[in-house]
Design an enzyme around this catalytic site. Structure first.
Site, PDB file in Angstrom:
ATOM      1  N   ASP A 195     -80.538  36.739 -16.014  1.00  0.00           N
ATOM      2  CA  ASP A 195     -79.565  35.663 -15.879  1.00  0.00           C
ATOM      3  C   ASP A 195     -78.867  35.196 -17.143  1.00  0.00           C
ATOM      4  OD1 ASP A 195     -78.154  33.848 -14.213  1.00  0.00           O
ATOM      5  OD2 ASP A 195     -79.420  32.236 -14.963  1.00  0.00           O
ATOM      6  N   CYS A 251     -66.389  26.148  -7.961  1.00  0.00           N
ATOM      7  CA  CYS A 251     -67.603  26.380  -7.169  1.00  0.00           C
ATOM      8  C   CYS A 251     -68.540  25.164  -7.258  1.00  0.00           C
ATOM      9  CB  CYS A 251     -68.281  27.643  -7.683  1.00  0.00           C
ATOM     10  SG  CYS A 251     -69.812  28.057  -6.866  1.00  0.00           S
ATOM     11  N   CYS A 280     -75.179  25.784  -4.213  1.00  0.00           N
ATOM     12  CA  CYS A 280     -74.562  25.869  -2.877  1.00  0.00           C
ATOM     13  C   CYS A 280     -74.859  27.259  -2.322  1.00  0.00           C
ATOM     14  CB  CYS A 280     -73.052  25.653  -2.999  1.00  0.00           C
ATOM     15  SG  CYS A 280     -72.102  26.094  -1.516  1.00  0.00           S
ATOM     16  N   CYS A 296     -72.877  34.709   5.700  1.00  0.00           N
ATOM     17  CA  CYS A 296     -72.667  36.157   5.592  1.00  0.00           C
ATOM     18  C   CYS A 296     -73.522  36.904   6.626  1.00  0.00           C
ATOM     19  CB  CYS A 296     -73.011  36.634   4.185  1.00  0.00           C
ATOM     20  SG  CYS A 296     -72.824  38.429   4.008  1.00  0.00           S
TER      21      CYS A 296
HETATM   22  C1  B12 Z   1     -71.651  32.498 -14.664  1.00  0.00           C
HETATM   23  C2  B12 Z   1     -72.480  32.660 -13.399  1.00  0.00           C
HETATM   24  C3  B12 Z   1     -72.204  31.802 -12.335  1.00  0.00           C
HETATM   25  C4  B12 Z   1     -70.993  30.863 -12.316  1.00  0.00           C
HETATM   26  C5  B12 Z   1     -69.710  31.692 -12.046  1.00  0.00           C
HETATM   27  C6  B12 Z   1     -69.822  32.586 -10.814  1.00  0.00           C
HETATM   28  C7  B12 Z   1     -69.223  33.961 -10.970  1.00  0.00           C
HETATM   29  N1  B12 Z   1     -68.930  34.564  -9.841  1.00  0.00           N
HETATM   30  O1  B12 Z   1     -69.067  34.503 -12.049  1.00  0.00           O
HETATM   31  C8  B12 Z   1     -71.394  29.850 -11.202  1.00  0.00           C
HETATM   32  C9  B12 Z   1     -72.091  28.662 -11.835  1.00  0.00           C
HETATM   33  C10 B12 Z   1     -70.240  29.314 -10.352  1.00  0.00           C
HETATM   34  C11 B12 Z   1     -72.407  30.680 -10.419  1.00  0.00           C
HETATM   35  C12 B12 Z   1     -72.741  30.429  -9.105  1.00  0.00           C
HETATM   36  C13 B12 Z   1     -73.672  31.163  -8.386  1.00  0.00           C
HETATM   37  N2  B12 Z   1     -74.524  32.075  -8.871  1.00  0.00           N
HETATM   38 CO1  B12 Z   1     -74.390  32.790 -10.669  1.00  0.00          CO
HETATM   39  N3  B12 Z   1     -74.313  33.651 -12.306  1.00  0.00           N
HETATM   40  C14 B12 Z   1     -73.523  33.620 -13.341  1.00  0.00           C
HETATM   41  C15 B12 Z   1     -73.930  34.622 -14.421  1.00  0.00           C
HETATM   42  C16 B12 Z   1     -74.691  33.894 -15.514  1.00  0.00           C
HETATM   43  C17 B12 Z   1     -72.769  35.413 -15.036  1.00  0.00           C
HETATM   44  C18 B12 Z   1     -71.787  36.018 -14.005  1.00  0.00           C
HETATM   45  C19 B12 Z   1     -70.583  36.611 -14.674  1.00  0.00           C
HETATM   46  O2  B12 Z   1     -70.692  37.422 -15.570  1.00  0.00           O
HETATM   47  N4  B12 Z   1     -69.389  36.181 -14.221  1.00  0.00           N
HETATM   48  C20 B12 Z   1     -68.144  36.697 -14.690  1.00  0.00           C
HETATM   49  C21 B12 Z   1     -67.482  37.409 -13.532  1.00  0.00           C
HETATM   50  C22 B12 Z   1     -66.139  37.975 -13.962  1.00  0.00           C
HETATM   51  O3  B12 Z   1     -68.370  38.449 -13.261  1.00  0.00           O
HETATM   52  P1  B12 Z   1     -69.028  38.706 -11.833  1.00  0.00           P
HETATM   53  O4  B12 Z   1     -68.768  37.607 -10.898  1.00  0.00           O
HETATM   54  O5  B12 Z   1     -70.450  39.115 -12.019  1.00  0.00           O
HETATM   55  O6  B12 Z   1     -68.143  39.919 -11.377  1.00  0.00           O
HETATM   56  C23 B12 Z   1     -68.264  41.175 -11.983  1.00  0.00           C
HETATM   57  C24 B12 Z   1     -68.729  42.192 -10.948  1.00  0.00           C
HETATM   58  O7  B12 Z   1     -68.940  41.567  -9.725  1.00  0.00           O
HETATM   59  C25 B12 Z   1     -67.649  43.196 -10.943  1.00  0.00           C
HETATM   60  N5  B12 Z   1     -66.812  43.299  -9.778  1.00  0.00           N
HETATM   61  C26 B12 Z   1     -66.055  42.379  -9.241  1.00  0.00           C
HETATM   62  N6  B12 Z   1     -65.344  42.906  -8.266  1.00  0.00           N
HETATM   63  C27 B12 Z   1     -65.679  44.187  -8.189  1.00  0.00           C
HETATM   64  C28 B12 Z   1     -65.250  45.195  -7.327  1.00  0.00           C
HETATM   65  C29 B12 Z   1     -65.787  46.454  -7.476  1.00  0.00           C
HETATM   66  C30 B12 Z   1     -65.296  47.511  -6.569  1.00  0.00           C
HETATM   67  C31 B12 Z   1     -66.756  46.726  -8.466  1.00  0.00           C
HETATM   68  C32 B12 Z   1     -67.344  48.046  -8.615  1.00  0.00           C
HETATM   69  C33 B12 Z   1     -67.171  45.691  -9.324  1.00  0.00           C
HETATM   70  C34 B12 Z   1     -66.630  44.445  -9.159  1.00  0.00           C
HETATM   71  O8  B12 Z   1     -66.714  42.903 -11.959  1.00  0.00           O
HETATM   72  C35 B12 Z   1     -66.866  41.586 -12.409  1.00  0.00           C
HETATM   73  C36 B12 Z   1     -66.601  41.578 -13.895  1.00  0.00           C
HETATM   74  O9  B12 Z   1     -67.332  42.546 -14.530  1.00  0.00           O
HETATM   75  C37 B12 Z   1     -74.849  35.602 -13.596  1.00  0.00           C
HETATM   76  C38 B12 Z   1     -75.988  36.252 -14.385  1.00  0.00           C
HETATM   77  C39 B12 Z   1     -75.508  37.428 -15.201  1.00  0.00           C
HETATM   78  N7  B12 Z   1     -75.885  37.480 -16.465  1.00  0.00           N
HETATM   79  O10 B12 Z   1     -74.815  38.280 -14.692  1.00  0.00           O
HETATM   80  C40 B12 Z   1     -75.376  34.694 -12.469  1.00  0.00           C
HETATM   81  C41 B12 Z   1     -75.550  35.322 -11.041  1.00  0.00           C
HETATM   82  C42 B12 Z   1     -74.330  36.139 -10.763  1.00  0.00           C
HETATM   83  N8  B12 Z   1     -75.580  34.172 -10.167  1.00  0.00           N
HETATM   84  C43 B12 Z   1     -76.360  34.305  -9.182  1.00  0.00           C
HETATM   85  C44 B12 Z   1     -76.485  33.354  -8.134  1.00  0.00           C
HETATM   86  C45 B12 Z   1     -77.691  33.496  -7.220  1.00  0.00           C
HETATM   87  C46 B12 Z   1     -75.518  32.359  -7.967  1.00  0.00           C
HETATM   88  C47 B12 Z   1     -75.372  31.400  -6.771  1.00  0.00           C
HETATM   89  C48 B12 Z   1     -75.666  32.039  -5.412  1.00  0.00           C
HETATM   90  C49 B12 Z   1     -76.302  30.168  -7.025  1.00  0.00           C
HETATM   91  C50 B12 Z   1     -76.247  29.088  -5.984  1.00  0.00           C
HETATM   92  N9  B12 Z   1     -76.822  29.277  -4.803  1.00  0.00           N
HETATM   93  O11 B12 Z   1     -75.711  28.030  -6.239  1.00  0.00           O
HETATM   94  C51 B12 Z   1     -73.880  30.955  -6.902  1.00  0.00           C
HETATM   95  C52 B12 Z   1     -72.953  31.912  -6.125  1.00  0.00           C
HETATM   96  C53 B12 Z   1     -71.510  31.717  -6.405  1.00  0.00           C
HETATM   97  C54 B12 Z   1     -70.686  32.966  -6.119  1.00  0.00           C
HETATM   98  N10 B12 Z   1     -70.151  33.052  -4.897  1.00  0.00           N
HETATM   99  O12 B12 Z   1     -70.576  33.840  -6.971  1.00  0.00           O
HETATM  100  C55 B12 Z   1     -77.102  35.642  -9.200  1.00  0.00           C
HETATM  101  C56 B12 Z   1     -76.468  36.585  -8.164  1.00  0.00           C
HETATM  102  C57 B12 Z   1     -77.441  37.413  -7.342  1.00  0.00           C
HETATM  103  C58 B12 Z   1     -76.716  38.321  -6.390  1.00  0.00           C
HETATM  104  N11 B12 Z   1     -77.407  38.763  -5.365  1.00  0.00           N
HETATM  105  O13 B12 Z   1     -75.557  38.640  -6.547  1.00  0.00           O
HETATM  106  C59 B12 Z   1     -76.912  36.061 -10.689  1.00  0.00           C
HETATM  107  C60 B12 Z   1     -76.820  37.562 -10.922  1.00  0.00           C
HETATM  108  C61 B12 Z   1     -78.115  35.475 -11.479  1.00  0.00           C
HETATM  109  C62 B12 Z   1     -79.379  36.313 -11.320  1.00  0.00           C
HETATM  110  N12 B12 Z   1     -79.884  36.870 -12.401  1.00  0.00           N
HETATM  111  O14 B12 Z   1     -79.925  36.489 -10.259  1.00  0.00           O
HETATM  112  N13 B12 Z   1     -72.912  31.684 -11.172  1.00  0.00           N
HETATM  113  S1  SF4 Z   2     -69.419  28.704  -0.759  1.00  0.00           S
HETATM  114 FE1  SF4 Z   2     -70.428  27.416  -2.297  1.00  0.00          FE
HETATM  115  S2  SF4 Z   2     -71.448  28.887  -3.702  1.00  0.00           S
HETATM  116 FE2  SF4 Z   2     -69.978  30.050  -2.485  1.00  0.00          FE
HETATM  117  S3  SF4 Z   2     -68.150  30.095  -3.816  1.00  0.00           S
HETATM  118 FE3  SF4 Z   2     -67.924  28.366  -2.374  1.00  0.00          FE
HETATM  119  S4  SF4 Z   2     -68.694  26.575  -3.463  1.00  0.00           S
HETATM  120 FE4  SF4 Z   2     -69.427  28.404  -4.557  1.00  0.00          FE
HETATM  121  S1  SF4 Z   3     -69.673  40.384   4.879  1.00  0.00           S
HETATM  122 FE1  SF4 Z   3     -68.241  38.690   5.282  1.00  0.00          FE
HETATM  123  S2  SF4 Z   3     -69.303  36.836   4.644  1.00  0.00           S
HETATM  124 FE2  SF4 Z   3     -70.423  38.574   3.733  1.00  0.00          FE
HETATM  125  S3  SF4 Z   3     -69.509  38.769   1.673  1.00  0.00           S
HETATM  126 FE3  SF4 Z   3     -68.417  40.176   3.029  1.00  0.00          FE
HETATM  127  S4  SF4 Z   3     -66.637  39.001   3.721  1.00  0.00           S
HETATM  128 FE4  SF4 Z   3     -68.105  37.528   2.885  1.00  0.00          FE
END
Ligand code: B12
Ligand code: SF4
Ligand code: SF4
Length: 307
Positions: A125, A206, A234, A241
């Site tokens: 994380d 978020c 949240c 999903c």
């Molecule tokens: C910053 C962060 C947040 C921020 C920003 C969210 C975000 N989406 O970035 C906030 C605080 C909002 C957040 C919320 C949550 N988070 Co968070 N968060 C992180 C953290 C520390 C960094 C993520 C990051 O680098 N973001 C920058 C964006 C640009 O990167 P990204 O979203 O990961 O997207 C990358 C890939 O998905 C990829 N990608 C995107 N689209 C596509 C398409 C294709 C085809 C491919 C191949 C790749 C790809 O490219 C992106 C850039 O490289 C990670 C831990 C880590 N070190 O990775 C945990 C992490 C992502 N979080 C996690 C969790 C559990 C959550 C929450 C569910 C917590 C909760 N219940 O409240 C929510 C979910 C929100 C959501 N819908 O994403 C888990 C996810 C587990 C999983 N199964 O995915 C992680 C991995 C922590 C962990 N070690 O378990 N989070």
């Molecule tokens: S549903 Fe909740 S956790 Fe998911 S992106 Fe929206 S505010 Fe963030």
């Molecule tokens: S299956 Fe539906 S609810 Fe789940 S991540 Fe994809 S679009 Fe969102």
């Protein structure tokens, strides 16, 4: 070695283990840069740091050859008391950083018994590692429209950890399919409209960001009436999903919900003192907001739940 690592990881309680070749993440660098340039990280300044490390495992572990991704189920068997302010399921039990860090240390120790003095570092994380990307590259699932890594058989209620090592291993094929199809349930149900097209999450909108990461004394008034009673994190985009209907309760004893999370009423939260907060949530992820953060969140949902 690959088999030994996967067996050892399973023995330590990791539910999935996939391995990818360590390489610079060129495509992700573009996506991450665009995300930052649009300010979608809000006030999470730490996301601006270490860009180079985030996209290159070789900068975190010199001579890195392989990225091992490990996933751990946290889906709880029980739920909170229905009228209490809502807490995201990942925070029901002990702090996953502490639990998983110990497991990673042990995994490295055990790998070294067979592989000799290799160079390896475990992350969970908080390090500059794009964990979801590595999970996808290691074949463990696809990135859903809600931004989460989804495993076809087990859903998305998983923590992700990575272990970067300087030895060659056998690599899993990346997960190239996407099973979201025409579904848009997460987008339609996100209370704040934080899910943008193209699997991009507007972190700055978020609820998880506002309730956990934002350190300001007040939550912006523009969010008035939008929190749907979420006090810490949240889960809406995961709860709706369809792939999470396959979620099974975790067997990790440390992720078993603590009594306060399950049984606190609205009143218990309101009357909680700082001293009790520190004691009860000492080993819980909830301590991240500190007492003042929880009080701020409670105040916000109390006065702003009704639009
Ligand atoms: C910053 C962060 C947040 C921020 C920003 C969210 C975000 N989406 O970035 C906030 C605080 C909002 C957040 C919320 C949550 N988070 Co968070 N968060 C992180 C953290 C520390 C960094 C993520 C990051 O680098 N973001 C920058 C964006 C640009 O990167 P990204 O979203 O990961 O997207 C990358 C890939 O998905 C990829 N990608 C995107 N689209 C596509 C398409 C294709 C085809 C491919 C191949 C790749 C790809 O490219 C992106 C850039 O490289 C990670 C831990 C880590 N070190 O990775 C945990 C992490 C992502 N979080 C996690 C969790 C559990 C959550 C929450 C569910 C917590 C909760 N219940 O409240 C929510 C979910 C929100 C959501 N819908 O994403 C888990 C996810 C587990 C999983 N199964 O995915 C992680 C991995 C922590 C962990 N070690 O378990 N989070
Ligand atoms: S549903 Fe909740 S956790 Fe998911 S992106 Fe929206 S505010 Fe963030
Ligand atoms: S299956 Fe539906 S609810 Fe789940 S991540 Fe994809 S679009 Fe969102």
């Amino acid at each position: 070695m690959t088999n030994i690592i996967k067996r050892t990881a399973a023995g330590l309680g990791f539910n999935f283990c996939g391995i990818a070749r360590a390489e610079v993440l060129t495509e992700d660098a573009r996506r991450l840069e665009a995300w930052l340039n649009k300010g979608l990280h809000g006030k999470m300044q730490y996301m601006e740091n270490y860009f180079d490390l985030r996209i290159d495992p070789g900068k975190l572990v010199p001579g890195a050859k392989s990225v091992i991704t490990l996933m751990m189920n946290y889906f709880p068997a029980e739920r909170q008391n229905g009228e209490a302010p809502k807490i995201a399921k990942y925070a029901y039990g002990s702090d996953y950083h502490e639990v998983i860090r110990e497991k990673l240390k042990e995994l490295i120790r055990l790998i070294k018994l067979d592989a000799g003095d290799i160079n390896g570092r475990g992350f969970v994380d908080s390090a500059p590692v794009l964990e979801r990307t590595w999970a996808q590259k290691s074949g463990l699932g696809w990135i859903g429209k809600n931004g989460n890594l989804i495993n076809k058989n087990s859903g998305s209620f998983f923590f992700i950890a990575t272990l970067i090592v300087d030895i060659e291993l056998e690599y899993d094929d990346p997960f190239t399919k996407d099973f979201c199809g025409s579904c848009t349930r997460c987008i339609d149900n996100c209370p704040t409209g934080a899910i943008l097209p193209g699997k991009v999450i507007d972190g700055s909108k978020c609820i998880s960001y506002f309730t956990i990461e934002l350190k300001d004394a007040l939550i912006p008034g523009t969010m008035k009436g939008k929190f749907d009673n979420w006090m810490f994190g949240c889960d809406t985009c995961q709860d709706v999903c369809p792939w999470n209907r396959f979620s099974k309760p975790t067997t990790e004893i440390d992720f078993k919900p603590i009594d306060a999370v399950l049984n606190f009423s609205n009143n218990d939260w309101e009357e909680l003192t700082e001293e009790s907060f520190k004691q009860i949530f000492k080993h819980s992820p909830i301590k991240r907001t500190k007492y003042a953060g929880i009080k701020r969140n409670l105040q916000f949902i109390k006065t702003n739940n009704a639009v």
